[in-house]
Design an enzyme around this catalytic site. Sequence first.
Site, PDB file in Angstrom:
ATOM      1  N   ASN A   7       0.875  -1.173   0.000  1.00  0.00           N
ATOM      2  CA  ASN A   7       0.000   0.000   0.000  1.00  0.00           C
ATOM      3  C   ASN A   7       0.916   1.228   0.000  1.00  0.00           C
ATOM      4  OD1 ASN A   7      -1.774   2.044   0.537  1.00  0.00           O
ATOM      5  ND2 ASN A   7      -2.707   1.078   2.335  1.00  0.00           N
ATOM      6  N   ARG A  85      -2.596  -2.001  -3.427  1.00  0.00           N
ATOM      7  CA  ARG A  85      -3.780  -1.176  -3.213  1.00  0.00           C
ATOM      8  C   ARG A  85      -3.668   0.031  -4.140  1.00  0.00           C
ATOM      9  NH1 ARG A  85      -5.104   3.071   1.374  1.00  0.00           N
ATOM     10  NH2 ARG A  85      -7.246   3.472   0.771  1.00  0.00           N
ATOM     11  N   HIS A 174     -12.872   3.129   0.177  1.00  0.00           N
ATOM     12  CA  HIS A 174     -12.890   2.106   1.243  1.00  0.00           C
ATOM     13  C   HIS A 174     -13.600   0.826   0.782  1.00  0.00           C
ATOM     14  CE1 HIS A 174     -12.827   5.508   4.513  1.00  0.00           C
ATOM     15  NE2 HIS A 174     -11.590   5.093   4.256  1.00  0.00           N
ATOM     16  N   ARG A 235     -11.049  15.723   7.865  1.00  0.00           N
ATOM     17  CA  ARG A 235     -11.845  16.105   6.688  1.00  0.00           C
ATOM     18  C   ARG A 235     -13.253  16.513   7.113  1.00  0.00           C
ATOM     19  NH1 ARG A 235     -10.722  10.768   3.228  1.00  0.00           N
ATOM     20  NH2 ARG A 235      -9.020  10.307   4.644  1.00  0.00           N
ATOM     21  N   ASP A 277      -7.975  12.775  16.874  1.00  0.00           N
ATOM     22  CA  ASP A 277      -7.921  11.423  17.412  1.00  0.00           C
ATOM     23  C   ASP A 277      -9.112  11.170  18.343  1.00  0.00           C
ATOM     24  OD1 ASP A 277      -5.462   9.211  18.013  1.00  0.00           O
ATOM     25  OD2 ASP A 277      -7.088   9.353  19.473  1.00  0.00           O
ATOM     26  N   GLU A 379      -7.983  -5.213   5.411  1.00  0.00           N
ATOM     27  CA  GLU A 379      -7.854  -4.876   3.993  1.00  0.00           C
ATOM     28  C   GLU A 379      -6.709  -5.640   3.337  1.00  0.00           C
ATOM     29  OE1 GLU A 379      -9.006  -0.483   3.203  1.00  0.00           O
ATOM     30  OE2 GLU A 379      -8.539  -0.598   5.315  1.00  0.00           O
TER      31      GLU A 379
HETATM   32  P1  AMP Z   1      -7.726   3.952  11.676  1.00  0.00           P
HETATM   33  O1  AMP Z   1      -7.567   5.017  10.642  1.00  0.00           O
HETATM   34  O2  AMP Z   1      -8.654   2.841  11.232  1.00  0.00           O
HETATM   35  O3  AMP Z   1      -6.436   3.440  12.236  1.00  0.00           O
HETATM   36  O4  AMP Z   1      -8.493   4.648  12.918  1.00  0.00           O
HETATM   37  C1  AMP Z   1      -7.939   5.706  13.632  1.00  0.00           C
HETATM   38  C2  AMP Z   1      -8.988   6.256  14.605  1.00  0.00           C
HETATM   39  O5  AMP Z   1      -9.408   5.208  15.503  1.00  0.00           O
HETATM   40  C3  AMP Z   1      -8.465   7.397  15.476  1.00  0.00           C
HETATM   41  O6  AMP Z   1      -9.445   8.422  15.571  1.00  0.00           O
HETATM   42  C4  AMP Z   1      -8.307   6.732  16.821  1.00  0.00           C
HETATM   43  O7  AMP Z   1      -8.436   7.627  17.886  1.00  0.00           O
HETATM   44  C5  AMP Z   1      -9.463   5.762  16.801  1.00  0.00           C
HETATM   45  N1  AMP Z   1      -9.326   4.777  17.882  1.00  0.00           N
HETATM   46  C6  AMP Z   1      -8.378   3.811  18.012  1.00  0.00           C
HETATM   47  N2  AMP Z   1      -8.537   3.166  19.205  1.00  0.00           N
HETATM   48  C7  AMP Z   1      -9.594   3.753  19.833  1.00  0.00           C
HETATM   49  C8  AMP Z   1     -10.252   3.554  21.090  1.00  0.00           C
HETATM   50  N3  AMP Z   1      -9.858   2.612  21.942  1.00  0.00           N
HETATM   51  N4  AMP Z   1     -11.317   4.343  21.391  1.00  0.00           N
HETATM   52  C9  AMP Z   1     -11.736   5.296  20.531  1.00  0.00           C
HETATM   53  N5  AMP Z   1     -11.148   5.535  19.336  1.00  0.00           N
HETATM   54  C10 AMP Z   1     -10.096   4.769  18.988  1.00  0.00           C
END
Ligand code: AMP
Length: 399
Positions: A7, A85, A174, A235, A277, A379
């Site tokens: 990727n 990807r 996605h 975004r 986050d 994925e």
């Molecule tokens: P990804 O792009 O799929 O890796 O997802 C990233 C997002 O998942 C970020 O906003 C992280 O804060 C959120 N995330 C990961 N672990 C947790 C958790 N335990 N509780 C809430 N959000 C989470």
Amino acid sequence: MWTLVLNCGSSSVKFALLDVQGGQVRLSGLAERLGSAGASVRLEVDGARRTADLGGGSYAEAFAVLAGTLEEMGVRASVSAVGHRVVHGGERFSAPALITPEVLEEVRACVPLAPLHNPANIAGIEAARLAFPGAAHVAVFDTAFHQSMPEAAFRYAVPEDWYRQHGVRRYGFHGTSHAFVAGRAAQLLGRPAAELNLVTAHLGNGCSVCAVQGGRSVDTSMGLTPLEGLVMGTRSGDVDPGLHDFIARQAGLSLSEVTAALNRGSGLLGLSGLSNDMRELEEAAGRGHVGARLALEVFVHRLAKQMAGMAAAMGRVDGLVFTGGIGENSAFVRRAVLARLGVLGAQVDDAANAAAVRGQGGVISPPGALAALVVNTNEELMIAQQTQALLAEQAGVSA
Ligand code: AMP
């Protein structure tokens, strides 16, 4: 059968070596800051972690380390397939494709639709073909799964010329993740995918929902670009199309500055003024941070509306599926959204919802309610499976 999955982003390469049948991962890792002096690669080889510097940090250098590691593991010769990807396949690709010079040209023709992603994907493919010349290289597109959308779902109400001459339509992204989790959800529910209408919600840094009817995408929230739809990490998701002109005049911004702000300074980050986050925002909201609370409220409000909209796109819904970092881990977001979706017959089993974190998926609704599930997306495995399926099909055809 070992498959290498790549990727390639503009300054990073994520990779994994997987066994398609068992889903076992022998090697995974991430090369970062490519193109800068601090380029490095992190690898996990049979469970052991290591890092290496990457000199100038080109794709070629990253793949040289990868090839050397595969050699050391004694598997380089048995890596006969590489799945790539690729973000945008336009209207041309509704399925994975064996990479030939013609296919690469068609991926290049999609660059105007994904100017940040497709050039990186192409550069990665070219470097990988040099590094692994004996392997079959396959492109798996983020957009392909959504090519089954009916015209009513994929057309914008804009002048027809824009569609015919410039490809202005909804494509969706996605796709690999939505397809994977819909398939897994059908297995978990013990019903054939062909009978099920599912709303899948991929909630990570990027977020989108999809209406999956009988295993096919019939609508999704992302459109021409991955900016449309839900509130995401940085975004904006949907805004009034009149916003660009308005804010450009009011704030004296250029069109590209507005676009950059909508992509990188909006969403959860823009609303909260704190972070993109979700974990951090949940903690801050718990401490009473006003911006964090607002960000969570808008996120949930818009997500619930979009999920209900996807149900309406199908006329009937048999299950709601949550995935991605937020979908797989945030019991708070799932609970808040399912409460809103009581209108569809959704309810939450609080104990099951609280337990569905850190890789523990499963059903989180009580018996009798509309099924709600948490499914961990994979994925890489889906790309590896699609790569092998295409190669098996082609071997069958040529046999
Ligand atoms: P990804 O792009 O799929 O890796 O997802 C990233 C997002 O998942 C970020 O906003 C992280 O804060 C959120 N995330 C990961 N672990 C947790 C958790 N335990 N509780 C809430 N959000 C989470």
